[in-house]
Design a protein around this motif. Structure first.
Motif, PDB file in Angstrom:
ATOM      1  N   UNK A 293       0.828  -1.192   0.000  1.00  0.00           N
ATOM      2  CA  UNK A 293       0.000   0.000   0.000  1.00  0.00           C
ATOM      3  C   UNK A 293       0.867   1.247   0.000  1.00  0.00           C
ATOM      4  N   UNK A 294       1.998   1.158   0.709  1.00  0.00           N
ATOM      5  CA  UNK A 294       2.942   2.281   0.771  1.00  0.00           C
ATOM      6  C   UNK A 294       4.358   1.770   0.500  1.00  0.00           C
ATOM      7  N   UNK A 295       4.928   1.017   1.421  1.00  0.00           N
ATOM      8  CA  UNK A 295       6.268   0.469   1.222  1.00  0.00           C
ATOM      9  C   UNK A 295       7.317   1.192   2.035  1.00  0.00           C
ATOM     10  N   UNK A 296       7.227   1.073   3.374  1.00  0.00           N
ATOM     11  CA  UNK A 296       8.165   1.772   4.258  1.00  0.00           C
ATOM     12  C   UNK A 296       9.635   1.503   3.930  1.00  0.00           C
ATOM     13  N   UNK A 297      10.071   0.241   3.783  1.00  0.00           N
ATOM     14  CA  UNK A 297      11.508   0.006   3.575  1.00  0.00           C
ATOM     15  C   UNK A 297      12.070   0.705   2.345  1.00  0.00           C
ATOM     16  N   UNK A 298      11.310   0.727   1.254  1.00  0.00           N
ATOM     17  CA  UNK A 298      11.791   1.408   0.050  1.00  0.00           C
ATOM     18  C   UNK A 298      11.908   2.910   0.294  1.00  0.00           C
ATOM     19  N   UNK A 299      10.886   3.496   0.916  1.00  0.00           N
ATOM     20  CA  UNK A 299      10.915   4.935   1.205  1.00  0.00           C
ATOM     21  C   UNK A 299      12.028   5.274   2.189  1.00  0.00           C
ATOM     22  N   UNK A 300      12.243   4.409   3.167  1.00  0.00           N
ATOM     23  CA  UNK A 300      13.281   4.664   4.169  1.00  0.00           C
ATOM     24  C   UNK A 300      14.675   4.545   3.568  1.00  0.00           C
ATOM     25  N   UNK A 301      14.843   3.659   2.593  1.00  0.00           N
ATOM     26  CA  UNK A 301      16.122   3.589   1.883  1.00  0.00           C
ATOM     27  C   UNK A 301      16.403   4.910   1.184  1.00  0.00           C
ATOM     28  N   UNK A 302      15.375   5.452   0.540  1.00  0.00           N
ATOM     29  CA  UNK A 302      15.519   6.759  -0.113  1.00  0.00           C
ATOM     30  C   UNK A 302      15.889   7.836   0.895  1.00  0.00           C
ATOM     31  N   UNK A 303      15.245   7.790   2.058  1.00  0.00           N
ATOM     32  CA  UNK A 303      15.450   8.829   3.067  1.00  0.00           C
ATOM     33  C   UNK A 303      16.903   8.900   3.526  1.00  0.00           C
ATOM     34  N   UNK A 304      17.592   7.752   3.535  1.00  0.00           N
ATOM     35  CA  UNK A 304      19.001   7.755   3.956  1.00  0.00           C
ATOM     36  C   UNK A 304      19.947   7.834   2.761  1.00  0.00           C
ATOM     37  N   UNK A 305      19.392   8.079   1.562  1.00  0.00           N
ATOM     38  CA  UNK A 305      20.214   8.304   0.383  1.00  0.00           C
ATOM     39  C   UNK A 305      20.837   7.067  -0.214  1.00  0.00           C
ATOM     40  N   UNK A 306      20.186   5.916  -0.025  1.00  0.00           N
ATOM     41  CA  UNK A 306      20.724   4.648  -0.528  1.00  0.00           C
ATOM     42  C   UNK A 306      19.860   4.147  -1.681  1.00  0.00           C
ATOM     43  N   UNK A 307      20.450   3.766  -2.816  1.00  0.00           N
ATOM     44  CA  UNK A 307      19.662   3.232  -3.931  1.00  0.00           C
ATOM     45  C   UNK A 307      18.890   1.981  -3.518  1.00  0.00           C
ATOM     46  N   UNK A 308      17.712   1.820  -4.097  1.00  0.00           N
ATOM     47  CA  UNK A 308      16.881   0.664  -3.781  1.00  0.00           C
ATOM     48  C   UNK A 308      16.523  -0.080  -5.064  1.00  0.00           C
ATOM     49  N   UNK A 309      16.880  -1.354  -5.113  1.00  0.00           N
ATOM     50  CA  UNK A 309      16.406  -2.237  -6.177  1.00  0.00           C
ATOM     51  C   UNK A 309      15.056  -2.748  -5.714  1.00  0.00           C
ATOM     52  N   UNK A 317       6.335   2.917  -7.417  1.00  0.00           N
ATOM     53  CA  UNK A 317       6.493   3.931  -8.472  1.00  0.00           C
ATOM     54  C   UNK A 317       5.964   5.281  -7.998  1.00  0.00           C
ATOM     55  N   UNK A 318       4.932   5.241  -7.169  1.00  0.00           N
ATOM     56  CA  UNK A 318       4.315   6.477  -6.686  1.00  0.00           C
ATOM     57  C   UNK A 318       5.179   7.185  -5.661  1.00  0.00           C
ATOM     58  N   UNK A 319       5.706   6.442  -4.689  1.00  0.00           N
ATOM     59  CA  UNK A 319       6.410   7.104  -3.590  1.00  0.00           C
ATOM     60  C   UNK A 319       7.872   7.404  -3.910  1.00  0.00           C
ATOM     61  N   UNK A 320       8.451   6.720  -4.901  1.00  0.00           N
ATOM     62  CA  UNK A 320       9.860   6.967  -5.245  1.00  0.00           C
ATOM     63  C   UNK A 320      10.038   6.874  -6.759  1.00  0.00           C
ATOM     64  N   UNK A 321       9.402   7.768  -7.521  1.00  0.00           N
ATOM     65  CA  UNK A 321       9.353   7.637  -8.978  1.00  0.00           C
ATOM     66  C   UNK A 321      10.701   7.679  -9.677  1.00  0.00           C
ATOM     67  N   UNK A 322      11.669   8.408  -9.136  1.00  0.00           N
ATOM     68  CA  UNK A 322      12.945   8.562  -9.844  1.00  0.00           C
ATOM     69  C   UNK A 322      14.127   8.071  -9.027  1.00  0.00           C
ATOM     70  N   UNK A 323      13.856   7.336  -7.964  1.00  0.00           N
ATOM     71  CA  UNK A 323      14.958   7.003  -7.056  1.00  0.00           C
ATOM     72  C   UNK A 323      15.079   5.511  -6.796  1.00  0.00           C
ATOM     73  N   UNK A 349      24.678   4.524 -10.302  1.00  0.00           N
ATOM     74  CA  UNK A 349      24.629   4.441  -8.837  1.00  0.00           C
ATOM     75  C   UNK A 349      24.595   5.835  -8.212  1.00  0.00           C
ATOM     76  N   UNK A 350      25.468   6.715  -8.673  1.00  0.00           N
ATOM     77  CA  UNK A 350      25.536   8.064  -8.105  1.00  0.00           C
ATOM     78  C   UNK A 350      24.272   8.863  -8.399  1.00  0.00           C
ATOM     79  N   UNK A 351      23.699   8.670  -9.588  1.00  0.00           N
ATOM     80  CA  UNK A 351      22.474   9.393  -9.938  1.00  0.00           C
ATOM     81  C   UNK A 351      21.315   8.961  -9.039  1.00  0.00           C
ATOM     82  N   UNK A 352      21.147   7.637  -8.859  1.00  0.00           N
ATOM     83  CA  UNK A 352      20.056   7.151  -8.010  1.00  0.00           C
ATOM     84  C   UNK A 352      20.270   7.592  -6.571  1.00  0.00           C
ATOM     85  N   UNK A 353      21.514   7.548  -6.104  1.00  0.00           N
ATOM     86  CA  UNK A 353      21.810   7.993  -4.735  1.00  0.00           C
ATOM     87  C   UNK A 353      21.438   9.451  -4.549  1.00  0.00           C
ATOM     88  N   UNK A 354      21.787  10.279  -5.536  1.00  0.00           N
ATOM     89  CA  UNK A 354      21.487  11.707  -5.461  1.00  0.00           C
ATOM     90  C   UNK A 354      19.983  11.954  -5.486  1.00  0.00           C
TER      91      UNK A 354
END
Length: 381
Positions: A293-309, A317-323, A349-354
């Motif tokens: 419904x949301x996906x906490x782990x994926x969003x939290x990975x983004x929050x700490x600047x780490x790429x997520x597969x 796709x909704x909560x992290x469209x470009x990351x 890697x650097x682009x997704x991290x950014x």
């Protein structure tokens, strides 16, 4: 107003609904000094200690969570309070609510969505998730949803699912992100925490989240085992959390795959303070859920600047469209290829991290709590 909240899932602090329950109540407590809140749970949660004086905590014994959700509002305490608002923090309706306005938060529609024909034909639902309960839940869910005075959900994706399967509209109030994942991490903090768990910063991938069927942990494990030896020998794979598939993987590593056991680190359930640092110290995270419904782990990975597969599913796709680096959840080879690509393509890697660092900045528990207070007020007008 007198606001009663069903906090039953606070006894499960490592699951998504449990985390949502705890963080929302804490943020309501931080900003609302005017209303009175009455928190009900089956057992007392240490994660909800130290609430302010306008928050009152009641425990109502029950054999299990299902019976608690149905019957807590028939307790003597609830009837004496006679609340103006009852907020169910997951999709359930109690037998009795008195005169209270009913607010229901629906996080997702796991059963009807994963049991749908379209999901099965697209291989985006594991056959093991089909159930009679799933096939029938959209019918029973329609009746439950229509009893709410306000229906809330956590993403536009879930809102569309609710409209499709339940035939009702739900307002979107996005989940926030836990403060531990938002606060900056120092190199020393990352190094010390990684060392405690037998890891070295940026030399491991991490999975954190649930271990149920739809979380797809075994496909991720198999994808990792299919990696070239050079990748597996350089990076470790850290698996956080506990559950059936964590135990199954440990059993495999103790048996026929014992030669690979040294490449895996299992943390069990750990505090957010440590988990957030381990997430920040990882080279990348992997999150392969079939449905969220949301996906906490994926969003939290983004929050700490780490790429997520992560799985190519609508909510992520909704909560992290470009990351994120998106893959089909049923295709093990795509996970393997994505890991190899992240390891070898530093520009990607650097682009997704950014992109990750700013992608989830809009998810705020303070904002979510403010919107819920608005919902409570509107229910009494």
């Amino acid at each position: 107003m007198k606001i009663a909240i069903n906090a039953g899932y606070s006894e499960m602090p490592y699951g998504g609904v449990g985390r949502y329950t705890i963080d929302l109540i804490k943020n309501l407590a931080a900003i609302d000094k005017n209303n009175s809140y009455y928190i009900f749970s089956r057992i007392h949660s240490c994660h909800l200690s130290g609430l302010p004086e306008n928050f009152f905590y009641y425990t109502v014994p029950a054999a299990d969570l299902r019976s608690f959700h149905k019957n807590f509002s028939q307790s003597k305490q609830y009837k004496e309070i006679n609340p103006d608002i009852l907020h169910m923090l997951h999709f359930a309706v109690p037998k009795h609510r008195g005169s209270a306005g009913l607010v229901i938060t629906i996080h997702d529609l796991i059963y009807p969505v994963l049991s749908s024909l379209s999901m099965l034909l697209s291989r985006r639902s594991p056959v093991s998730c089909i159930s009679l309960e799933g096939l029938l839940s959209s019918f029973s869910g329609r009746n439950l949803a229509r009893k709410a005075d306000a229906l809330i959900t956590v993403s536009k994706t879930s809102s569309r699912d609710i409209r499709q399967y339940l035939g009702v509209d739900a307002r979107v109030i996005y989940s926030g992100l836990n403060e531990d994942f938002i606060s900056p991490k120092t190199p020393g903090q990352i190094s010390e925490t990684c060392s405690r768990f037998g890891l070295e910063a940026k030399k491991y991938f991490i999975y954190f989240g649930g271990h149920g069927r739809r979380k797809n942990v075994m496909n991720i494990f198999q994808a990792w085992n299919n990696l070239p030896a050079a990748v597996k020998n350089y990076y470790k794979f850290c698996i956080a959390g506990e559950g059936y598939y964590e135990k199954k993987i440990k059993k495999l590593l103790a048996g026929r795959l014992r030669t690979q056991a040294g490449n895996f680190i299992f943390t069990g359930n750990i505090a957010y303070a440590d988990l957030s640092v381990l997430a920040a110290g990882a080279y990348a995270s992997i999150y392969g859920s079939f449905y969220e419904g949301f996906g906490f782990p994926a969003a939290e990975s983004c929050a700490v600047g780490v790429p997520c597969i992560c799985s190519d599913i609508p909510s992520l796709r909704e909560i992290m469209p470009a990351s994120g680096l998106f893959v089909h959840p049923a295709k093990i080879s795509e996970f393997t290829e994505a890991i190899i690509e992240l390891c070898g393509n530093k520009n990607l890697y650097n682009k997704i991290s950014s992109d990750s660092s700013s992608a989830c900045s809009g998810f705020s528990w303070k904002k979510s709590a403010e919107l819920y207070i608005e919902v409570y007020k509107n229910c009494r007008q």
